[in-house]
Design a protein around this motif. Structure first.
Motif, short mmCIF file in Angstrom:
data_model
loop_
_atom_site.label_atom_id
_atom_site.label_comp_id
_atom_site.label_asym_id
_atom_site.label_seq_id
_atom_site.Cartn_x
_atom_site.Cartn_y
_atom_site.Cartn_z
N HIS A 18 0.84 -1.21 0.00
CA HIS A 18 0.00 0.00 0.00
C HIS A 18 0.87 1.25 0.00
CE1 HIS A 18 -3.54 2.43 0.58
NE2 HIS A 18 -3.01 3.00 1.66
N GLN A 19 1.96 1.20 0.76
CA GLN A 19 2.86 2.36 0.80
C GLN A 19 3.44 2.62 -0.58
OE1 GLN A 19 5.10 0.84 4.28
NE2 GLN A 19 5.38 2.99 4.75
N ILE A 20 3.87 1.54 -1.26
CA ILE A 20 4.44 1.70 -2.61
C ILE A 20 3.38 2.26 -3.55
CG2 ILE A 20 5.38 0.45 -4.59
CD1 ILE A 20 6.55 -1.55 -2.50
N SER A 21 2.18 1.70 -3.47
CA SER A 21 1.10 2.19 -4.34
C SER A 21 0.84 3.66 -4.09
CB SER A 21 -0.19 1.42 -4.07
OG SER A 21 0.02 0.05 -4.21
N MET A 22 0.78 4.01 -2.81
CA MET A 22 0.46 5.40 -2.47
C MET A 22 1.55 6.35 -2.94
SD MET A 22 -2.49 5.48 -1.55
CE MET A 22 -2.40 7.25 -1.60
N ARG A 23 2.81 5.87 -2.89
CA ARG A 23 3.91 6.70 -3.37
C ARG A 23 3.70 6.98 -4.86
NH1 ARG A 23 5.95 10.31 -1.52
NH2 ARG A 23 6.40 9.21 0.43
N MET A 24 3.32 5.93 -5.60
CA MET A 24 3.13 6.11 -7.04
C MET A 24 1.93 7.01 -7.32
SD MET A 24 3.95 2.29 -8.49
CE MET A 24 4.07 2.67 -10.24
N ILE A 25 0.85 6.77 -6.63
CA ILE A 25 -0.35 7.59 -6.85
C ILE A 25 -0.04 9.04 -6.55
CG2 ILE A 25 -2.70 8.05 -6.02
CD1 ILE A 25 -2.95 4.98 -5.56
N SER A 26 0.69 9.27 -5.46
CA SER A 26 0.94 10.66 -5.10
C SER A 26 1.93 11.29 -6.08
CB SER A 26 1.41 10.77 -3.66
OG SER A 26 2.78 10.58 -3.56
N ASP A 27 2.80 10.47 -6.71
CA ASP A 27 3.68 11.01 -7.75
C ASP A 27 2.84 11.51 -8.92
OD1 ASP A 27 6.00 10.62 -6.42
OD2 ASP A 27 6.59 8.80 -7.48
N VAL A 28 1.89 10.70 -9.30
CA VAL A 28 1.05 11.05 -10.44
C VAL A 28 0.19 12.27 -10.13
CG1 VAL A 28 -0.92 10.26 -11.78
CG2 VAL A 28 1.02 8.74 -11.41
N LEU A 29 -0.27 12.33 -8.88
CA LEU A 29 -1.16 13.43 -8.49
C LEU A 29 -0.38 14.59 -7.85
CD1 LEU A 29 -4.09 11.33 -6.99
CD2 LEU A 29 -3.88 12.27 -9.29
N MET A 30 0.86 14.69 -8.23
CA MET A 30 1.71 15.72 -7.64
C MET A 30 1.14 17.13 -7.82
SD MET A 30 5.79 15.90 -8.17
CE MET A 30 5.49 15.60 -9.90
N TYR A 31 0.57 17.36 -8.98
CA TYR A 31 0.03 18.70 -9.23
C TYR A 31 -1.19 18.96 -8.36
CZ TYR A 31 -0.74 22.99 -11.86
OH TYR A 31 -0.86 24.31 -12.21
#
Lengths: 527, 732
Positions: B100-113
C-alpha cells in the motif's frame, strides 16, 4: 566509501578542534587532508566555528589553507556576523575574495551536484583515477565530451565502447587527475588545488587540451600573495563557469538541436533512428524527448540527458518513480553504471511547440532565460506543468516587460487568467496596473465586468466582507497612479484624511474609486 | 521562424476549457486501480500526470480529490474483508501495508500537481497522507479496532514467548510497530499528533509487561535467595534491554526501562536486602564483592539508595554491638588497663572502618553511601560518650611513646587511622583536652618529630584554630631550649611554659629547696626578670628532674630523679636519718607528693636510695628513713620513676570533664554574643541554627545552649522581645 567516511571524520575532527581552539590539531588535521570548506554534521564550517569562538590564530590558519570567506554568500556572511572580535571580523573581510560575484550559478551547481551526489543513477562510464582499486569515479560521457575536446575525440573513437577507463596508468598523479575531472565537472576544490602538484596539473591540462585552464594555472603560479591568489582563484571559477556555459550552449546547438529529428505528426520514430541518435553523435544522450507540434504538423525528436532533465521536479519524480519511464534502463551491476547497450527510451515532453521545447532545453542546459515574448505564455504553462517555479518566473518577467498591453497579441484578460491559473502574482499585479492606468477604457468593456465577477468567484463560499482581489489591486494601482501615498498615515485620523484630501491627485483618485463602486453595485458585489 | 512572429498564436491549447472530466478520470481511475493492485509498471507517468494536471488546471481538483479518496477507500475495504484473524495476520497485514505504501507513493507522484495546487490552496491532507489515513480507518481500526487489537495481541504474544526463551521474528514485529507509528491519529495536528502506536499499542504493551515482570519478580523473591534475585534481575534487565531495541520504538524505550527497573529493583529491593540468610547482612559480613557490586550497579540504575542506606546503618550498629561493646564491658570490669583497652578499641574501629572501605569500593566509592556510612560510624562511636576521645588520646600517646621502634609504613598507617577516628569524633574539644594532657607530659620528657607531624595532620583536617594552643606548646619548648642555652649554666636546663597553652596549673605551695638549688633558682629568676620584665615565673617542681652523683659503697652512681625525690635525697648529704615528719618540715613538699616520692626512693624495688623502717608500703609520720650506702645497680645511670597514683588519674579525668564543660560554656557564650552583636535581633531557632553552624569543635545539646542563653539573659547581654518571647535582642 570508507574514504568518504574517513574524510568526513576528518572534517568532524577539524570542526571540533576549531570549537575548542586547538590550533596544533587544526594544523595536523589540515595536513592530513581534512577539507577546510566542508561542513560538519551541524552544518558548520571550520571557519565559522573558529570565528564564532574567537580563535583568531585558527581563523588565520584556516584562511591561509584555503578556507573561503565569501561575504556575499551565506556561509561567509555568517562567519563575519558571528565573529567574536572585531579583529577576526577585519581579517575575514580582508580575505573576502568575491565581492559582487555570483559563484552559485544554478546550472553550474547542478552539474557539480551530478558529480557529488547520486540521486539519479545516470553515469555511464567508470574512470580509474589512482592505483587503489577504490580510487574510481563514475562519470557522464556527455559531460566529459561537452566539456573537453580530448575526451570528445577519444569517446567517439578509441573509447567508443569502453565502460571502464584506466587513466591511472597514463596519468599516475591521482590528485592532479582528480583536479582535471573536477574542472570538467565545474568543481573548484581549493584545498585539493592547494595540495596538488601544479607542474603535473599543468602537464595534464595541456595533455587534455584544456588550454584555458593550463594558462590559468601558469598565471596562478606567478602570483605569490595569498590574498591575490584567492582572488585569482575566484576569478578563475567565474571564468570556468562562463566557459562551461559556452560548452553547454555548443552541446545544445550542435549536439541536440542540430541533431533533432523532424517527422510528420503521424509517423513514429524507428528503432534505427533512435540508435542513430544514441550512438552516432558526440551528444551521448540517454533519452529522447519528442514534441508534437500540431500547429506545424510535426513531431520533433531531441536527443537529451536525464541528468539534465531532472533539474525540473516533473522529470525528477518521473525518473524516481516506478512507472514505465524509469524501467528502460539496464544497470551494469558490476560497475554500478547505466548500460549503454540498451536502447534509450523515447518520451513525450508535454509542451505545445518546438520553439517552447527548445527554450526549455536551453534553460535546462545553460540557464538560458531569454524567453521571446511570443512564447512566454506557453513557457509559463510549461513551467507550471513541469513544476519549475524559476522557469515560470522567467516567463512572467518576459510577459510583464512591456507597459503596453497587446504588444504581442496577448489579451490582458488572458494574462490575468494565466496568472490565476499558474499562481504567478507578478502577472496579476501587472494586469491590475495596466487596468488602473487606463481605467475608463476598461470600465466600459463588458469583458472587464466578466473578469471582475470571475475574480469575486475565486474565493469559494464568498462572504460579504471578503474583498475582490482584482479590485483591491486596481485600487492600489490607482492610488499609485494619482500619487496618493498612504504610507505613514493612520486610518481614521482626521488629520491624515485632511492631508490626503489636499493632495493634487486626490480628486481624480476619488472619482476613479467612485466609478468602480458604481460598477460593483451594478454587478451586485460588495467589496 | 520569421514568418511566425507576425502571426501570433494565442495560447489556446492551455487556456481552453475543453476537458472532459469523465474521460480523464476513467483513465486515471483505471490506472490507480492497476497501481493499487501492484500491476503498474507499464503505466506511463507522463500520461497520468498530464491527465491529473489538466483536471486540476480546469478546476476539477475537488472532484478528482474526492474520487481518488473513494477509490482507495473502496479498495482497502475490499482487502479488509479478505483478512483473516489468525496467527499469520501479522505477516499478511504487513504485506498489505508494504505494498500500500508503494502504491500510495506512485499515486501521489502522479497526483503531484493536485497536491501542490489543490491540497495546498485548500489546506487538505496530501494524497499520500490520505492513503495512510484510509489504511488506518479501513484496515486497522475498522469495526472497533478489530484488526488493530488482534495485531496488538499477536505482537504481545510473540514478545512474551520471547521473554520466556523462545525464538521470535523481531523483524515482523518491528515492521508492524513501525506501521503503527506511521498511522497518525490526529490529522489536523500532524506535527505533534498522536499515532496508533502511542494511543493503542504502547499502553497495552506497558500493562502486559508490568504484569509479566511483577509475577516474575514475586516468584523470584519467594525463593528467598538474595544473590539469586540480584543475578536473575540483572539478567532479565540486560535481556530486555538487548531485545527491546530490536523491535520497540525509541520513544518507548525509556518508559519500558523505567517500568522494569521500578518493578524489579525499586519496589522489591528493600525486602530482598532484608532476607536473613542471603541478604545484605550476610554480604557485608562476608564482604561479598560480586553481590555488593551488582547491588550497587542495579541501585545506581534507578538512583534509589534509601533502603540500602537505612539497612547499612543498622548493620553497622549491630556489628558494633558484637565486637566493640564487649570490649567496653571489659573496660568497666578492669579499670587498670585503660591503655590496653583503648588501643584494642581503636584497633577494632580501624578494622571495622577498613572493612567498610572495602565494601565502599564495591559500591564504586559512591559519595552518598560514603557519607552515610561515615555518619553511621559517627553515630556509634559517639554514642559511648566521652570514651572515644579518651581512647584515641591514649592510643596516640602509646604509639608516640613507642614510636622509635616503628617504621615509616606503620607511622603512616597510624597517622591515617588517627585522623579517621578524629574525624568521627563529635566533641573534638574533649579530645583536645585529653590529648593536650598527654602531649604536655610527653613534651616535658622528650620531644618527638612525630608529634609535629600529627599536629600538622590534624591542622589539615580541621584548621589552625584547633591546633593554636598545641602549637604554642611546641613554641614554648623551642624558646626554652634557646633560653637554657643563653642562661649558660652547665648543670641547668629549664622549660618555660606559657600558662594558657598548657594543661598544667602552678602549685600554690612553696617548698624549701636546698641552698644550692635555691641559689640557682634565684639566679635564674633574676636573669628572667631582666630579660622579660613583668613576667611571673611559677616553678613546677613535680615536672622537673635532678641529676645527682653519689658515691655509694660499691660504686658511684648517677641518679636521674624527679625534683622532689632529689630534694629529699639531698637532705641526707649531712644527716644520716630523718623521720617522715622531719622530712615534711624540712621540705614543705605537699603531703601526697611527698608520700609518692618517698615510695619511689625507698620502697620501689630497684631504686631504694633510702631505707625505710619499718619496711612497709604505707608511710606514717614516725617512719624513719636512712641513706642506703649499700645501694647498688647494674648501670651507672639510674633513673628513678615516680610511683603513679591511680586514684589521682581518675580524679584527673573528672576534672578534665568539668573543665571541658566550663570551656564549653565560655565558648558558647562567646559565640552567642558574637552572633547577636552582628544580627541584633534573632528568634530562638535562628540563633540555635547559627550557633551549631559556628561551633566546630563540639556539638552541644539544645538544652545546654538554652541554659547559656538564659544565663546571658540574666547577665543582661540579651533581652527577650516584649511581644515575642522567643525572640532575643542584643543589649550593647
Amino acid at each position: 566509501m570508507t574514504e568518504t567516511i574517513r574524510e568526513q571524520a576528518l572534517v568532524e575532527d577539524l570542526c571540533m578542534a576549531c570549537r575548542v581552539g586547538d590550533i596544533e590539531n587544526v594544523d595536523k588535521l589540515l595536513s592530513m587532508g581534512a577539507n577546510v570548506n566542508k561542513v560538519d554534521k551541524f552544518d558548520n564550517t571550520a571557519l565559522y566555528l573558529a570565528s564564532l569562538c574567537g580563535h583568531e590564530p585558527i581563523v588565520k590558519l584556516l584562511l591561509q589553507r584555503g578556507a573561503v570567506c565569501d561575504t556575499d554568500k551565506y556561509e561567509g556572511a555568517r562567519c563575519v556576523y558571528g565573529a567574536l572580535t572585531d579583529k577576526i571580523r577585519k581579517m575575514l573581510i580582508s580575505y573576502d575574495i568575491s565581492k559582487a560575484v555570483d559563484t552559485n550559478l544554478p546550472f553550474a551547481s547542478h552539474f557539480r551536484s551530478l558529480f557529488l551526489s547520486r540521486d539519479l543513477l545516470s553515469e555511464d562510464l567508470v574512470i580509474q583515477l589512482g592505483d587503489n582499486s577504490s580510487a574510481i569515479e563514475r562519470c557522464h560521457r556527455f559531460m566529459l565530451s561537452a566539456r573537453n575536446a580530448y575526451f570528445r575525440q577519444k569517446l567517439t573513437t578509441t573509447w567508443k565502447h569502453a565502460n571502464y577507463l584506466e587513466l591511472n596508468e597514463e596519468f599516475p598523479d591521482e590528485l592532479a587527475l582528480r583536479c582535471i575531472i573536477d574542472h570538467i565537472y565545474l568543481i573548484q576544490d581549493s584545498s585539493k588545488f592547494g595540495r596538488v602538484n601544479k607542474e603535473k596539473l599543468l602537464e595534464y591540462a595541456k595533455w587534455f587540451q584544456l588550454h584555458e585552464f593550463a594558462s590559468e594555472i601558469e598565471e596562478y603560479l606567478k602570483i605569490s600573495d595569498i590574498k591575490e591568489r584567492s582572488k585569482f582563484m575566484n576569478e578563475l571559477q567565474v571564468k570556468v563557469f562562463e566557459d562551461a556555459r559556452i560548452d553547454f550552449k555548443l552541446l545544445v546547438d550542435r549536439g541536440i538541436i542540430a541533431n533533432k529529428l523532424e517527422m510528420p505528426i503521424d509517423q513514429k520514430i524507428t528503432v534505427d533512428q533512435i540508435k542513430e541518435l544514441q550512438y552516432e553523435t558526440s551528444t551521448f544522450p540517454d533519452i529522447v524527448i519528442y514534441i508534437e507540434d500540431e500547429y506545424q504538423g510535426k513531431t520533433v525528436y531531441f536527443p537529451v540527458h536525464r541528468s539534465v532533465l531532472v533539474r525540473v521536479e516533473y522529470f525528477k519524480v518521473m525518473f524516481g518513480s516506478s512507472f514505465s519511464e524509469s524501467q528502460y534502463f539496464e544497470i551494469n551491476q558490476v560497475l554500478d553504471i547505466v548500460d549503454r547497450a540498451t536502447l534509450i527510451p523515447v518520451i513525450n515532453l508535454p509542451v505545445s511547440s518546438i520553439e517552447v521545447a527548445e527554450i526549455i532545453i536551453k534553460y535546462l542546459y545553460f540557464d538560458h532565460t531569454d524567453i521571446p515574448e511570443e512564447f512566454a505564455i506557453d513557457v509559463l504553462f510549461a513551467g507550471d506543468l513541469l513544476l519549475s517555479d524559476r522557469l515560470k518566473t522567467m516567463a512572467a518577467v518576459t510577459i510583464t516587460r512591456s507597459d503596453q498591453q497587446n504588444s504581442y497579441g496577448y489579451d490582458l484578460y488572458d494574462i490575468l487568467r494565466a496568472g490565476w491559473q499558474t499562481r504567478v502574482d507578478r502577472l496579476e499585479h501587472y494586469a491590475a496596473r495596466l487596468i488602473a492606468d487606463d481605467i475608463d477604457k476598461f470600465l466600459v468593456d463588458p469583458r472587464f465586468r466578466e473578469i471582475v465577477d470571475e475574480s469575486s468567484k475565486r474565493i469559494e463560499k464568498r462572504q460579504e466582507t471578503d474583498t475582490i482581489e482584482l479590485i483591491d489591486d486596481i485600487r492600489f494601482y490607482l492610488a499609485k497612479k494619482w500619487k496618493i501615498d498612504f504610507d505613514g498615515l493612520f486610518e481614521g485620523e482626521t488629520e491624515s484624511a485632511d492631508f490626503l484630501a489636499k493632495l493634487p491627485g486626490f480628486e481624480n483618485y476619488q472619482t476613479d474609486l467612485d466609478k468602480i463602486e458604481i460598477l460593483l453595485e451594478d454587478l451586485q458585489l460588495e467589496a | 521562424m520569421l514568418s511566425r512572429k507576425s502571426k501570433i498564436r494565442p495560447p489556446k491549447k492551455n487556456l481552453s476549457n475543453d476537458v472532459n472530466f469523465e474521460k480523464s478520470w476513467s483513465i486515471l481511475s483505471q490506472s490507480i486501480d492497476q497501481i493499487l493492485n501492484q500491476n503498474a509498471s507499464n503505466l506511463s507517468f507522463e500520461e497520468l500526470y498530464r491527465n491529473s494536471y489538466n483536471l486540476v488546471l480546469r478546476k476539477f481538483g475537488k472532484q478528482l480529490y474526492e474520487n481518488v479518496k473513494n477509490q482507495i477507500s473502496d479498495h482497502l475495504l475490499g482487502i479488509n474483508s479478505r483478512i483473516l484473524l489468525n496467527k499469520d495476520s501479522m505477516v499478511k497485514v504487513n504485506e498489505i501495508w508494504e505494498s500500500h505504501q508503494i502504491s500510495m507513493r506512485m499515486i501521489s507522484d502522479v497526483l503531484m500537481y493536485l497536491d501542490r495546487v489543490y491540497c495546498k490552496e485548500n489546506h487538505l491532507p496530501l494524497t499520500y497522507d490520505i492513503g495512510i489515513n484510509l489504511f488506518r480507518d479501513k484496515i486497522i481500526k475498522l469495526n472497533d479496532n478489530k484488526i488493530g487489537n488482534h495485531l496488538n495481541y499477536l505482537v504481545m504474544e510473540q514478545i512474551t514467548l520471547n521473554r520466556n526463551g523462545l525464538i521470535t521474528d523481531f523483524f515482523i514485529i518491528k515492521s508492524i510497530l513501525k506501521m503503527f507509528e506511521a498511522l497518525i491519529e490526529d490529522e489536523l495536528n500532524l506535527e505533534n499528533g498522536e499515532n496508533f502506536y502511542l494511543k493503542y499499542f504502547e499502553p497495552f504493551y506497558i500493562e502486559k509487561t508490568h504484569q509479566y515482570y511483577e509475577n516474575i519478580s514475586l516468584e523470584l523473591f519467594n525463593h528467598g535467595n538474595g544473590s539469586e534475585y540480584l543475578n536473575k534481575v540483572n539478567d532479565l534487565i540486560l535481556n530486555e534491554e538487548n531485545k527491546c531495541i530490536l523491535y520497540l520504538s525509541s520513544i518507548s524505550l525509556p518508559k519500558l526501562n523505567d517500568l522494569i527497573n521500578k518493578i524489579l529493583i525499586t519496589s522489591k529491593i528493600e525486602n530482598v536486602l532484608k532476607l536473613s540468610n542471603d541478604g545484605l547482612k550476610s554480604w557485608i559480613q562476608h564482604s561479598k564483592q560480586d553481590e555488593l557490586s551488582l547491588l550497587y550497579k542495579l541501585l545506581k540504575k534507578v538512583e534509589y539508595f534509601d533502603a540500602l542506606i537505612a539497612q547499612i546503618n543498622e548493620i553497622i550498629i549491630d556489628d558494633e554491638s558484637l565486637t566493640l561493646r564487649e570490649q567496653l564491658k571489659q573496660d568497666e570490669g578492669k579499670k587498670s588497663k585503660i591503655v590496653t583497652i583503648a588501643i584494642d578499641y581503636i584497633g577494632q574501629v580501624i578494622k571495622l572502618k577498613a572493612k567498610y572501605d572495602t565494601i565502599l569500593n564495591y559500591f564504586q566509592n559512591d559519595p552518598i553511601l560514603q557519607r552515610n556510612i561515615e555518619n553511621s560510624f559517627i553515630e556509634i562511636l559517639n554514642s559511648k560518650g566521652t570514651k572515644i576521645s579518651e581512647y584515641l588520646s591514649y592510643f596516640i600517646d602509646e604509639f608516640i611513646k613507642k614510636s622509635k621502634e616503628r617504621n615509616d609504613d606503620e607511622i603512616e598507617e597510624f597517622l591515617n587511622s588517627s585522623i579517621i577516628i578524629f574525624r568521627f569524633i563529635k566533641d573534638k574539644d574533649l579530645f583536645e583536652k585529653f590529648y593536650k594532657n598527654h602531649l604536655a607530659k610527653r613534651l616535658l620528657k622528650n620531644s618527638n618529630d612525630l608529634e609535629k607531624l600529627l599536629i600538622s595532620t590534624i591542622k589539615n583536617e580541621i584548621g589552625s584554630s584547633f591546633t593554636l594552643k598545641l602549637e604554642g606548646m611546641f613554641k614554648d619548648m623551642n624558646i626554652s631550649k634557646d633560653l637554657s642555652a643563653k642562661f649558660n649554666h652547665k648543670n641547668f636546663q629549664i622549660n618555660i611554659l606559657t600558662k594558657t597553652f598548657w594543661p598544667i596549673q602552678p602549685n600554690p605551695s612553696e617548698i624549701i629547696l636546698t641552698p644550692v638549688l635555691e641559689s640557682l633558682q634565684k639566679q635564674f629568676n633574676q636573669y628572667y626578670s631582666d630579660l622579660y620584665s613583668g613576667r611571673n615565673l611559677s616553678w613546677l617542681y613535680n615536672f622537673g628532674t635532678i641529676d645527682i652523683r653519689i658515691k655509694f659503697n660499691k660504686k658511684i652512681h648517677e641518679l636521674n630523679c624527679p625534683t622532689y625525690c632529689g630534694i629529699i635525697i639531698l637532705l641526707f648529704e649531712d644527716i644520716e636519718e630523718l623521720t617522715f615528719k622531719q622530712i615534711k618540715e624540712l621540705t614543705k613538699i605537699p603531703n601526697s607528693d611527698l608520700i609518692r616520692s618517698l615510695l619511689s626512693i625507698s620502697v620501689a624495688p630497684r631504686t631504694r636510695i633510702l631505707t625505710k623502717s619499718p619496711m612497709s608500703k604505707e608511710i606514717k609520720d614516725d617512719d624513719i628513713f636512712k641513706f642506703n650506702h649499700n645501694f647498688s645497680a647494674p648501670m651507672t645511670k639510674v633513673k628513678i620513676l615516680t610511683v603513679i597514683n591511680k586514684i589521682e588519674t581518675d580524679q584527673e579525668r573528672t576534672t578534665n570533664l568539668k573543665e571541658i564543660e566550663e570551656d564549653r560554656k565560655f565558648e558558647i557564650d562567646a559565640t552567642i554574643v558574637r552572633i547577636m552583636k552582628s544580627k541584633k535581633i534573632l528568634s530562638h531557632n535562628e540563633l540555635l541554627v547559627e550557633i551549631v553552624k559556628q561551633l566546630k569543635r563540639f556539638k552541644p545539646s539544645p538544652q545546654f545552649i538554652k541554659r547559656r542563653i538564659d544565663n546571658l539573659l540574666e547577665r543582661e547581654y540579651l533581652k527577650r522581645d516584649d511581644n515575642d518571647r522567643t525572640t532575643y535582642h542584643y543589649l550593647a
